[in-house]
Every structure is written in C-alpha cells, then in structure tokens.
Enzyme design. Sequence first.
Site, PDB file in Angstrom:
ATOM      1  N   ARG A   8       0.867  -1.384   0.012  1.00  0.00           N
ATOM      2  CA  ARG A   8       0.139   0.014   0.213  1.00  0.00           C
ATOM      3  C   ARG A   8       0.737   1.162  -0.014  1.00  0.00           C
ATOM      4  O   ARG A   8       0.647   2.366  -0.684  1.00  0.00           O
ATOM      5  CB  ARG A   8      -0.937   0.023   1.319  1.00  0.00           C
ATOM      6  CG  ARG A   8      -1.758   1.148   1.287  1.00  0.00           C
ATOM      7  CD  ARG A   8      -2.981   0.996   2.399  1.00  0.00           C
ATOM      8  NE  ARG A   8      -3.978   2.013   2.416  1.00  0.00           N
ATOM      9  CZ  ARG A   8      -4.254   2.619   3.304  1.00  0.00           C
ATOM     10  NH1 ARG A   8      -3.397   2.541   4.611  1.00  0.00           N
ATOM     11  NH2 ARG A   8      -5.048   3.758   3.388  1.00  0.00           N
ATOM     12  N   HIS A  36       0.566   4.474  -2.342  1.00  0.00           N
ATOM     13  CA  HIS A  36       0.228   5.818  -1.885  1.00  0.00           C
ATOM     14  C   HIS A  36       1.433   6.737  -2.175  1.00  0.00           C
ATOM     15  O   HIS A  36       1.141   7.894  -2.370  1.00  0.00           O
ATOM     16  CB  HIS A  36       0.130   5.906  -0.212  1.00  0.00           C
ATOM     17  CG  HIS A  36      -1.232   5.425  -0.115  1.00  0.00           C
ATOM     18  ND1 HIS A  36      -2.109   5.786   1.093  1.00  0.00           N
ATOM     19  CD2 HIS A  36      -2.196   4.495  -0.674  1.00  0.00           C
ATOM     20  CE1 HIS A  36      -3.251   5.225   1.086  1.00  0.00           C
ATOM     21  NE2 HIS A  36      -3.340   4.495   0.134  1.00  0.00           N
ATOM     22  N   VAL A  74       1.014  10.078  -5.513  1.00  0.00           N
ATOM     23  CA  VAL A  74       1.207  11.314  -4.888  1.00  0.00           C
ATOM     24  C   VAL A  74       2.536  11.933  -5.380  1.00  0.00           C
ATOM     25  O   VAL A  74       3.445  11.556  -4.684  1.00  0.00           O
ATOM     26  CB  VAL A  74       1.007  11.314  -3.534  1.00  0.00           C
ATOM     27  CG1 VAL A  74       0.947  12.919  -2.903  1.00  0.00           C
ATOM     28  CG2 VAL A  74      -0.468  10.844  -3.103  1.00  0.00           C
ATOM     29  N   GLY A 127       4.131  11.161  -7.905  1.00  0.00           N
ATOM     30  CA  GLY A 127       5.037  10.239  -8.518  1.00  0.00           C
ATOM     31  C   GLY A 127       5.971   9.267  -7.311  1.00  0.00           C
ATOM     32  O   GLY A 127       5.721   9.589  -6.128  1.00  0.00           O
ATOM     33  N   SER A 141       7.889  10.567  -1.018  1.00  0.00           N
ATOM     34  CA  SER A 141       7.422  11.943  -0.547  1.00  0.00           C
ATOM     35  C   SER A 141       6.544  11.560   0.755  1.00  0.00           C
ATOM     36  O   SER A 141       6.369  12.230   1.706  1.00  0.00           O
ATOM     37  CB  SER A 141       6.626  12.794  -1.730  1.00  0.00           C
ATOM     38  OG  SER A 141       5.746  11.897  -2.228  1.00  0.00           O
ATOM     39  N   ASN A 170      -3.603   8.424   5.096  1.00  0.00           N
ATOM     40  CA  ASN A 170      -2.076   7.839   5.507  1.00  0.00           C
ATOM     41  C   ASN A 170      -2.129   7.789   7.027  1.00  0.00           C
ATOM     42  O   ASN A 170      -1.597   6.761   7.599  1.00  0.00           O
ATOM     43  CB  ASN A 170      -0.848   8.575   5.077  1.00  0.00           C
ATOM     44  CG  ASN A 170      -0.901   8.527   3.492  1.00  0.00           C
ATOM     45  OD1 ASN A 170      -1.213   7.560   2.948  1.00  0.00           O
ATOM     46  ND2 ASN A 170      -0.116   9.402   2.980  1.00  0.00           N
ATOM     47  N   PRO A 194      -7.637   7.558  -4.733  1.00  0.00           N
ATOM     48  CA  PRO A 194      -8.951   7.113  -4.673  1.00  0.00           C
ATOM     49  C   PRO A 194      -9.668   7.068  -3.143  1.00  0.00           C
ATOM     50  O   PRO A 194      -8.726   6.563  -2.502  1.00  0.00           O
ATOM     51  CB  PRO A 194      -9.211   5.976  -5.792  1.00  0.00           C
ATOM     52  CG  PRO A 194      -7.396   5.243  -5.512  1.00  0.00           C
ATOM     53  CD  PRO A 194      -6.785   6.631  -4.963  1.00  0.00           C
ATOM     54  N   HIS A 223      -6.006  -6.057  -2.335  1.00  0.00           N
ATOM     55  CA  HIS A 223      -6.979  -5.993  -1.156  1.00  0.00           C
ATOM     56  C   HIS A 223      -7.401  -7.484  -0.898  1.00  0.00           C
ATOM     57  O   HIS A 223      -8.142  -7.759  -0.171  1.00  0.00           O
ATOM     58  CB  HIS A 223      -8.137  -5.222  -1.382  1.00  0.00           C
ATOM     59  CG  HIS A 223      -8.107  -3.709  -1.302  1.00  0.00           C
ATOM     60  ND1 HIS A 223      -9.013  -2.804  -1.574  1.00  0.00           N
ATOM     61  CD2 HIS A 223      -7.230  -2.886  -1.277  1.00  0.00           C
ATOM     62  CE1 HIS A 223      -8.621  -1.488  -1.495  1.00  0.00           C
ATOM     63  NE2 HIS A 223      -7.244  -1.568  -1.369  1.00  0.00           N
ATOM     64  N   ASP A 262      -3.427 -13.396  -3.405  1.00  0.00           N
ATOM     65  CA  ASP A 262      -4.138 -14.269  -4.376  1.00  0.00           C
ATOM     66  C   ASP A 262      -5.559 -13.687  -5.028  1.00  0.00           C
ATOM     67  O   ASP A 262      -5.798 -12.689  -4.590  1.00  0.00           O
ATOM     68  CB  ASP A 262      -4.277 -15.816  -3.821  1.00  0.00           C
ATOM     69  CG  ASP A 262      -5.239 -15.678  -2.688  1.00  0.00           C
ATOM     70  OD1 ASP A 262      -5.985 -14.726  -2.219  1.00  0.00           O
ATOM     71  OD2 ASP A 262      -5.474 -16.729  -1.939  1.00  0.00           O
TER      72      ASP A 262
HETATM   73  C1  HEM Z   1      -8.832   1.101  -6.329  1.00  0.00           C
HETATM   74  C2  HEM Z   1      -8.929   2.266  -5.239  1.00  0.00           C
HETATM   75  C3  HEM Z   1      -8.453   1.853  -3.861  1.00  0.00           C
HETATM   76  C4  HEM Z   1      -8.976   2.223  -2.784  1.00  0.00           C
HETATM   77  C5  HEM Z   1     -10.121   3.151  -2.815  1.00  0.00           C
HETATM   78  C6  HEM Z   1      -8.355   1.934  -1.759  1.00  0.00           C
HETATM   79  C7  HEM Z   1      -8.810   2.262  -0.275  1.00  0.00           C
HETATM   80  C8  HEM Z   1      -8.238   1.459   0.489  1.00  0.00           C
HETATM   81  C9  HEM Z   1      -8.677   1.760   1.968  1.00  0.00           C
HETATM   82  C10 HEM Z   1      -9.836   2.599   2.613  1.00  0.00           C
HETATM   83  C11 HEM Z   1      -7.735   0.926   2.788  1.00  0.00           C
HETATM   84  C12 HEM Z   1      -7.893   0.755   4.351  1.00  0.00           C
HETATM   85  C13 HEM Z   1      -7.401   1.760   5.105  1.00  0.00           C
HETATM   86  C14 HEM Z   1      -7.840   1.694   6.440  1.00  0.00           C
HETATM   87  O1  HEM Z   1      -8.962   2.049   6.689  1.00  0.00           O
HETATM   88  O2  HEM Z   1      -7.080   1.124   7.280  1.00  0.00           O
HETATM   89  C15 HEM Z   1      -7.083   0.098   2.162  1.00  0.00           C
HETATM   90  C16 HEM Z   1      -6.054  -0.603   2.472  1.00  0.00           C
HETATM   91  C17 HEM Z   1      -5.051  -1.438   1.604  1.00  0.00           C
HETATM   92  N1  HEM Z   1      -4.621  -1.105   0.200  1.00  0.00           N
HETATM   93 FE1  HEM Z   1      -5.962  -0.260  -1.321  1.00  0.00          FE
HETATM   94  N2  HEM Z   1      -7.201   1.028  -2.258  1.00  0.00           N
HETATM   95  C18 HEM Z   1      -7.122   1.125  -3.360  1.00  0.00           C
HETATM   96  C19 HEM Z   1      -6.358   0.685  -4.446  1.00  0.00           C
HETATM   97  C20 HEM Z   1      -5.030  -0.226  -3.924  1.00  0.00           C
HETATM   98  C21 HEM Z   1      -4.069  -0.335  -4.586  1.00  0.00           C
HETATM   99  C22 HEM Z   1      -3.977  -0.102  -6.193  1.00  0.00           C
HETATM  100  C23 HEM Z   1      -3.227  -1.071  -3.880  1.00  0.00           C
HETATM  101  C24 HEM Z   1      -1.696  -1.557  -4.070  1.00  0.00           C
HETATM  102  C25 HEM Z   1      -1.376  -2.224  -5.257  1.00  0.00           C
HETATM  103  C26 HEM Z   1      -3.704  -1.114  -2.347  1.00  0.00           C
HETATM  104  C27 HEM Z   1      -3.259  -1.787  -1.597  1.00  0.00           C
HETATM  105  C28 HEM Z   1      -3.864  -1.890  -0.349  1.00  0.00           C
HETATM  106  C29 HEM Z   1      -3.352  -2.906   1.013  1.00  0.00           C
HETATM  107  C30 HEM Z   1      -2.437  -3.857   0.855  1.00  0.00           C
HETATM  108  C31 HEM Z   1      -4.349  -2.548   2.027  1.00  0.00           C
HETATM  109  C32 HEM Z   1      -3.958  -3.072   3.558  1.00  0.00           C
HETATM  110  C33 HEM Z   1      -3.050  -2.145   4.118  1.00  0.00           C
HETATM  111  C34 HEM Z   1      -2.816  -2.643   5.487  1.00  0.00           C
HETATM  112  O3  HEM Z   1      -3.091  -3.822   5.991  1.00  0.00           O
HETATM  113  O4  HEM Z   1      -1.966  -2.135   6.074  1.00  0.00           O
HETATM  114  N3  HEM Z   1      -5.137  -0.400  -2.622  1.00  0.00           N
HETATM  115  N4  HEM Z   1      -7.036   0.669   0.547  1.00  0.00           N
END
Ligand code: HEM
Length: 337
Positions: free
Chosen positions: A75, A79, A83, A85, A89, A104, A173, A203, A265
């Site tokens: 993640r 992030h 932001v 690139g 940052s 963040n 997003p 996710h 997966d």
């Molecule tokens: C498609 C749009 C996306 C949205 C709206 C989004 C939003 C979010 C949100 C809201 C969370 C939970 C944050 C929290 O409440 O603690 C999350 C977690 C996460 N996101 Fe996304 N995300 C998106 C795309 C991505 C992408 C592209 C990646 C990486 C390639 C990613 C990787 C992750 C990972 C691995 C977590 C879990 C983080 C953790 O357990 O510490 N997400 N995301």
Amino acid sequence: MNSKISKFAAVLVLLLSLICSSATATAKSKSSGGKAQKLKVGYYAQTCPYAEIIVRQAVEKAVSKNPGIAAGLIRMHFHDCFVRGCDASVLLDGPNTEKQSIPNQGSLRGFEVIDAAKAELELQCPGIVSCADIIAFAARDSSCKLGNINYDVPSGRRDGNVSLINEPLLNLPAPFFNATTLRDNFARKGLSLDEMVTLSGAHSIGISHCSSFASRLYPTQDPTLDPNYAAFLKTICPPPVANATAAPTVNPTVNLDSITPTRLDNKYYVGLKVNRGLLTSDQVLLSSPLTAKTVVYNARYGRVWAKKFAAAMVRMGNIEVLTGNQGQIRKNCRVVN
Ligand code: HEM
Ligand SMILES: *[C@@H]1O[C@H](CO)[C@@H](O)[C@H](O)[C@H]1NC(C)=O
Ligand SMILES: *[C@@H]1O[C@H](CO)[C@@H](O)[C@H](O)[C@H]1NC(C)=O
Ligand SMILES: *[C@@H]1O[C@H](CO)[C@@H](O)[C@H](O)[C@H]1NC(C)=O
C-alpha cells in the site's frame, strides 16, 4: 565488501530464489513513455550490488514477525506513486506532510522496515540507493512473500523533497468511489481500467479500519453487501456515536479479504462475486458493467491475474519518477538532505 558478508549474501540469494521461485509470474519491464530517463532493472548492479538483497532481508525479517507489514508496504508503494510520483514523498516526517493526511495517518504502516533497509544500505554503499527504490523493492518482496508473485523492479528513481498534507486526498481514490471515478482516478496516472481492477487485487491482503466502510452499515445497510457478512461486520464495527467529544471513537479493523486474508491471491475477486467486498470501491468493481467482466475473469484465472498484477505493479512504479539529476538520494528516508 568483506567475504563474510558476500558469503552470507550468496547463501541468501540462493535461499530467496528457492522461496520465491515463481519465475512464471515475472513481468518484463515496460516503459510508461514520456520525457524522463528510463528506469532500469539492475540499476545498482555496479554501485551497490547487494542493494536488493539488503531490502529483501529487511522485508523478510519484518514480515515473518507480522505478515500485515507486507500489506502495509504494498500500500505504501501505491500511496507514494499516486502522489507526486514514486519519489518517497510519503516517507517524509513533519507537520503538514503526506503522512499526516487522512488516507495515511494512523493506517499506513511499514515505515520502520524502510528505515532498517536504508540504515543497512547507508553502511554498505552510502548515498547510492534512493528511498523511492527501497519502497518499490519492498513492495515486490512483499508480493513475493505473501503471494509468490515475483517480478523484476526497474530502478534508478530519485527522492523528492516536497511532501504536502493536502495532496493524498487530491490524488488517491477514496473507498466510496464508484467504477467511473475509480477509472478516471487511475487514468490520470496513466493506468488502464484493467490495471485498476487488477491492482485492486492487493486488497486480497491486509486490513481496513471500520471508518473506511461504516457508511455501508449505518444508518442503512448497503444492499450489495451480503447480509451475513454485514451482520458479522456489525459485531466488530460499532454504530457511529452521536456525540464524538463525549466518547473517544473506537475504530477496529477487519480483514479486507475474508477468504484468504494473508495470501496475495485472486480470492479477493471470488469474494466480490459473493458480495463480500469490504469497501464500496471493491464491490462496485462487480456491480459496474465497466469492470464486472474483469472481476469474473480474475476470479477464474488466478495465474493470469498474478502475471497482470506483477506487470501493473511495474507500471505503477513508473509513475512520474524522478531520474538522472532530478531530486536527490536521501541519507535518511524521513528527512530531505
Ligand atoms: C482502487 C482504489 C483503492 C481504494 C479506494 C483503496 C482504499 C483503501 C482503504 C480505504 C484501505 C483501508 C485503510 C484503513 O482503513 O486502514 C486500503 C487498504 C489497503 N490497500 Fe487500498 N485502495 C485502492 C487501491 C489499492 C491499490 C492499487 C493497492 C496496491 C497495489 C492497494 C493496497 C492496499 C493494501 C495492501 C491495503 C491493506 C493495508 C494494511 O493492511 O496495512 N490498494 N485501501
Ligand atoms: C459516480 O460518482 C460520480 C461522483 O460522485 C457521479 O457524478 C456519477 O454519477 C457516479 N456514477 C455512477 C455510475 O454512479
Ligand atoms: C458532548 O459531550 C460533552 C462531554 O460530555 C459535552 O460537554 C457536550 O456538551 C456534548 N455535546 C453535545 C452536542 O451534546
Ligand atoms: C530540492 O531538491 C532540489 C534538487 O536536488 C534542490 O535544488 C533544492 O534545493 C531542494 N529544495 C529543498 C527545499 O531542499
């Protein structure tokens, strides 16, 4: 480099190649086009030959203790890249930096792994390896560890020296986005609709705080949420309190993927098919005709998804990178030199 270290490194390479041996999921680096100098696989081969091994070692150590850190690092790369690139940052400390922003603050994790890798790199080859490249390597190593998804990471990124609190919200997003706004958001970074759906597969690991999806439970339950799953979520996430100053708000966490929460997966897509997508931005990928076919495809063809994921991670890692004499190589990832 003394012989003890190189012997150790050689053993480590062997070990790692055994652990993450899925060469099938290796993505060939593709340029994202544009003006800046291109990144290159093996950029540090001459200047810091153990760079990628040192990062992998730091990731291995942290992730063995806590698999959730791997999710945090993947993640973090997202992030960072969305932001300004991929310029690290996101790592800068201080008031009014990206770290302090809503997306963040309190949820991004894994910073100490980057610090540990950087500290070792500064001992072995001071001033050579950028923090932005460390994040990119760490995200790859995390994918390898939790998903056996391995790929070459083109490197040679340089570190930026600007980090602003308002920029994550403007560029990342939000969890309540629909398929159209998700598509437009990724398109602004040069990523396709397929890449958007494919990267959302991240996710498949990690957690979300209740605050990111509570609007799907209260006051009215989102009808696209499986009722049994919603009932379970309600046992974990309390209804919003009327007077927020009276009681400190509790904000528990839930696994993003309820089927295989610690495996990177394609079960995430299987979950969407049974209405167990946790965030609105997850479930809309199935409900929108723009993306539904890709969800069904990714749910069915796990190996193809893994390959697409690797390739899309490389493409994401190319977003607006600083190269050549742009930016700097930070000594400490948390502060500009
Ligand atoms: C498609 C749009 C996306 C949205 C709206 C989004 C939003 C979010 C949100 C809201 C969370 C939970 C944050 C929290 O409440 O603690 C999350 C977690 C996460 N996101 Fe996304 N995300 C998106 C795309 C991505 C992408 C592209 C990646 C990486 C390639 C990613 C990787 C992750 C990972 C691995 C977590 C879990 C983080 C953790 O357990 O510490 N997400 N995301
Ligand atoms: C998606 O969200 C945007 C912004 O809120 C809205 O204008 C648009 O109508 C929505 N699209 C769909 C298909 O719901
Ligand atoms: C919220 O609770 C605090 C502390 O109990 C109290 O001082 C305040 O007046 C309450 N505010 C509202 C809007 O009820
Ligand atoms: C940011 O980096 C550029 C390029 O290395 C440098 O010229 C500039 O002085 C730096 N700015 C700050 C505030 O450190």
